[in-house]
Design a protein around this motif. Structure first.
Motif, PDB file in Angstrom:
ATOM      1  N   TYR A 390       0.618  -1.692  -0.470  1.00  0.00           N
ATOM      2  CA  TYR A 390       0.083   0.461   0.047  1.00  0.00           C
ATOM      3  C   TYR A 390       1.150   1.285  -0.128  1.00  0.00           C
ATOM      4  O   TYR A 390       0.190   2.278  -0.186  1.00  0.00           O
ATOM      5  CB  TYR A 390      -1.486   0.107   1.705  1.00  0.00           C
ATOM      6  CG  TYR A 390      -2.171  -1.093   0.938  1.00  0.00           C
ATOM      7  CD1 TYR A 390      -3.297  -0.676   0.602  1.00  0.00           C
ATOM      8  CD2 TYR A 390      -2.575  -1.924   1.055  1.00  0.00           C
ATOM      9  CE1 TYR A 390      -4.543  -1.207  -0.140  1.00  0.00           C
ATOM     10  CE2 TYR A 390      -3.095  -3.117   1.373  1.00  0.00           C
ATOM     11  CZ  TYR A 390      -4.590  -2.348   0.483  1.00  0.00           C
ATOM     12  OH  TYR A 390      -5.275  -3.439  -0.096  1.00  0.00           O
ATOM     13  N   ALA A 391       2.027   1.215   0.300  1.00  0.00           N
ATOM     14  CA  ALA A 391       2.821   2.499  -0.426  1.00  0.00           C
ATOM     15  C   ALA A 391       3.242   2.799  -1.169  1.00  0.00           C
ATOM     16  O   ALA A 391       3.451   4.591  -1.628  1.00  0.00           O
ATOM     17  CB  ALA A 391       4.721   1.496   0.677  1.00  0.00           C
ATOM     18  N   GLU A 392       2.419   1.901  -2.288  1.00  0.00           N
ATOM     19  CA  GLU A 392       2.634   2.964  -3.833  1.00  0.00           C
ATOM     20  C   GLU A 392       1.413   2.379  -4.376  1.00  0.00           C
ATOM     21  O   GLU A 392       1.465   0.125  -4.587  1.00  0.00           O
ATOM     22  CB  GLU A 392       3.968   2.777  -4.253  1.00  0.00           C
ATOM     23  CG  GLU A 392       4.708   2.873  -4.025  1.00  0.00           C
ATOM     24  CD  GLU A 392       5.735   3.030  -4.961  1.00  0.00           C
ATOM     25  OE1 GLU A 392       6.578   2.528  -5.991  1.00  0.00           O
ATOM     26  OE2 GLU A 392       7.145   3.392  -4.770  1.00  0.00           O
ATOM     27  N   ALA A 393       1.007   3.055  -5.367  1.00  0.00           N
ATOM     28  CA  ALA A 393      -0.227   2.368  -6.123  1.00  0.00           C
ATOM     29  C   ALA A 393      -0.310   1.611  -6.813  1.00  0.00           C
ATOM     30  O   ALA A 393      -0.706   1.082  -7.160  1.00  0.00           O
ATOM     31  CB  ALA A 393      -1.202   3.209  -6.124  1.00  0.00           C
ATOM     32  N   GLY A 394       1.270   1.666  -7.639  1.00  0.00           N
ATOM     33  CA  GLY A 394       1.531   0.277  -8.873  1.00  0.00           C
ATOM     34  C   GLY A 394       1.466  -0.699  -7.794  1.00  0.00           C
ATOM     35  O   GLY A 394       1.079  -1.681  -8.959  1.00  0.00           O
ATOM     36  N   ARG A 395       1.600  -1.158  -6.674  1.00  0.00           N
ATOM     37  CA  ARG A 395       2.325  -2.468  -5.978  1.00  0.00           C
ATOM     38  C   ARG A 395       0.875  -3.186  -6.185  1.00  0.00           C
ATOM     39  O   ARG A 395       0.854  -4.631  -5.636  1.00  0.00           O
ATOM     40  CB  ARG A 395       2.833  -2.097  -4.745  1.00  0.00           C
ATOM     41  CG  ARG A 395       4.350  -1.631  -5.073  1.00  0.00           C
ATOM     42  CD  ARG A 395       5.089  -0.979  -3.608  1.00  0.00           C
ATOM     43  NE  ARG A 395       5.932  -0.796  -4.091  1.00  0.00           N
ATOM     44  CZ  ARG A 395       7.136  -0.093  -2.693  1.00  0.00           C
ATOM     45  NH1 ARG A 395       6.775  -0.208  -1.683  1.00  0.00           N
ATOM     46  NH2 ARG A 395       8.356   0.223  -2.811  1.00  0.00           N
ATOM     47  N   LEU A 396      -0.461  -2.844  -6.630  1.00  0.00           N
ATOM     48  CA  LEU A 396      -1.539  -3.204  -6.182  1.00  0.00           C
ATOM     49  C   LEU A 396      -2.028  -3.570  -7.414  1.00  0.00           C
ATOM     50  O   LEU A 396      -3.124  -4.375  -7.517  1.00  0.00           O
ATOM     51  CB  LEU A 396      -2.692  -2.625  -5.309  1.00  0.00           C
ATOM     52  CG  LEU A 396      -2.629  -2.384  -4.209  1.00  0.00           C
ATOM     53  CD1 LEU A 396      -3.642  -0.971  -3.266  1.00  0.00           C
ATOM     54  CD2 LEU A 396      -2.624  -3.012  -2.753  1.00  0.00           C
ATOM     55  N   GLU A 397      -1.306  -3.431  -8.703  1.00  0.00           N
ATOM     56  CA  GLU A 397      -2.116  -4.369  -9.510  1.00  0.00           C
ATOM     57  C   GLU A 397      -2.213  -5.090  -9.392  1.00  0.00           C
ATOM     58  O   GLU A 397      -2.755  -6.023 -10.635  1.00  0.00           O
ATOM     59  CB  GLU A 397      -1.121  -3.697 -10.417  1.00  0.00           C
ATOM     60  CG  GLU A 397      -0.677  -1.530 -11.394  1.00  0.00           C
ATOM     61  CD  GLU A 397       0.096  -1.399 -12.257  1.00  0.00           C
ATOM     62  OE1 GLU A 397       0.452  -1.878 -13.216  1.00  0.00           O
ATOM     63  OE2 GLU A 397       0.148  -0.349 -12.555  1.00  0.00           O
ATOM     64  N   GLY A 398      -0.664  -6.219  -9.717  1.00  0.00           N
ATOM     65  CA  GLY A 398      -1.018  -7.575  -9.539  1.00  0.00           C
ATOM     66  C   GLY A 398      -2.046  -7.527  -8.540  1.00  0.00           C
ATOM     67  O   GLY A 398      -2.370  -8.821  -9.094  1.00  0.00           O
TER      68      GLY A 398
END
Length: 433
Positions: A390-398
């Protein structure tokens, strides 16, 4: 702007566009004025060169830039006005213009119209696997074997022993490549070496030398020796018996159970095994659902998207091979190797997008959070893992993509004819359990 659209075949389209030269000339003139303010031309101070000199030096470059921008912008504006969903990148081609217009054509493909087929009569197999105490026992045995100790023994070698040997092989008295080694360790009775080779070592003690004849099979992977008989001089340098650790407090501590409680250890192993079983079952049923969607949904694939996917797969394969130390400069990867996989991935991407949109199966924040928390369970500090995602939105894409796929799976299973099938633990785990 004048636009003419024609259908070539299937998903292929051709758009002819005419742009007024007067508007292009005006843009070129305006941009040249801006360039003139800072242009460095020999013999003139910046911004003081006459307009004709500036045009002579920069006119062709500026016109090319303006035309490139206008071609791109006018094409995508026309595509929006025509309500076209462009797949991949268009191929721009010059066309013969006239005194008033600059003309060009764009050849491109559009996304197909997708209608999901009937799922009600489609059979989809859903595997089930029960995790019993027997599976936990087998897993414990695997963990014990991974921590095997080898103790030197003063006796003849037997199945299950680890031996360290020197050997030298010859065929008709001539040494051959790969036929010799020193301090070579391997386990007897596990099929690591040819049966005749191992049989010659069994019964030999440390320090003993034997000569063994070995017949290489006709289909042996080494073509130079396949179907031939070799003579091996073998010296046994060490014989060690395998000792598996006892399942006790010490063993539990080795597996991370601080207080050495064996019951806690087995509970933790069960939890991990059940998590892996769940993951594998989910992967299998997801694969079955995806295949069912492909089976019931005929679809024309844009060649441009398939080519892009082939390129991505080739790059990925190349990187994987290079990481393993292979040099690919003189070994190109044929695109044909990846075409079938690329077509399947493109088809699934288009079909899944349609299913999600048509049935409002978007991933909800609480679903993504639950999946991230499930990921984190297998780590020592779960909250650190959750915080990282949750520190970066892009990490939630997976995780978001995985939730979307899970939503599609549940949607399809709710409409298809689901066939429950019991699968053994060994089969599910690929006989590695």
């Amino acid at each position: 702007m004048q636009v003419q659209l024609e259908t070539l075949s299937g998903l292929e389209r051709r758009m002819s566009i005419a742009l007024p030269l007067a508007a292009i000339d005006a843009q070129v003139a305006e941009r040249l004025k801006r360039v003139a303010r800072t242009a460095k031309i020999q013999g003139f101070r910046p911004g003081k060169a006459p307009a004709k000199i500036v045009e002579a030096n920069y006119g062709a470059q500026v016109r090319e830039e303006v035309l490139g921008e206008q071609v791109q912008q006018s094409f995508y504006k026309a595509a929006v006005e025509q309500k076209l969903r462009v797949a991949g990148y268009p191929r721009f081609e010059p066309a013969e213009g006239d005194a008033e217009n600059f003309k060009f054509a764009a050849a491109f493909e559009v996304y197909p119209e997708i209608t999901i087929g009937e799922l009600a009569g489609k059979e989809i197999e859903k595997p089930n696997t029960e995790v019993t105490d027997a599976e936990i026992d087998k897993t414990v045995d695997i963990l014990r074997k991974q921590r095997t100790r080898f103790n030197r023994v003063e006796r003849a070698a037997a199945d299950g022993d680890r031996v360290i040997i020197d050997f030298k092989g010859t065929i008709d008295g001539v040494a051959f490549e790969g036929g010799s080694s020193e301090n070579f360790p391997f386990m007897l009775g596990q099929g690591q070496m040819l049966p005749e080779f191992e049989a010659g070592i069994i019964g030999a003690a440390e320090g003993e030398t034997k000569t063994v004849a070995v017949n290489f099979p006709a289909d042996y992977h080494g073509k130079d020796v396949a179907g031939k008989t070799a003579s091996f001089d073998i010296t046994v340098k060490n014989v060690a018996a395998a000792e598996l650790p006892e399942v006790n407090e010490e063993f539990a501590k080795l597996l991370g159970i601080a207080d050495g409680d064996v019951a806690k250890m087995r509970a933790e192993i069960r939890k991990n095994v059940e998590r892996e079983v769940k993951r594998r079952l989910s992967a299998q049923v997801k694969e079955n659902v995806m295949q069912a969607l492909i089976d019931v949904t005929p679809i024309d694939l844009p060649k441009a998207l398939v080519e892009l996917e082939v390129g991505r797969l080739m790059d990925q394969a190349r990187k994987d091979l290079e990481q393993r130390g292979m040099q690919l400069k003189d070994m190109p990867l044929p695109a044909d190797l990846f075409t079938q996989q690329a077509e399947r991935r493109v088809a699934l991407g288009l079909i899944l997008a349609e299913v999600v949109e048509a049935n409002k199966l978007e991933a909800k924040p609480e679903q993504v959070k639950a999946l991230v928390e499930e990921f984190a369970e297998s780590y020592e500090q779960p909250q650190d893992v959750i915080d990282w995602y949750y520190a970066e939105a892009g990490r939630l894409e997976g995780p978001t993509s995985m939730v979307l796929e899970d939503n599609v799976v549940e949607f399809v299973l709710g409409r298809a004819n689901v066939i429950q099938k019991d699968v053994s633990f060994e089969t599910l785990m690929g006989n590695n359990a």
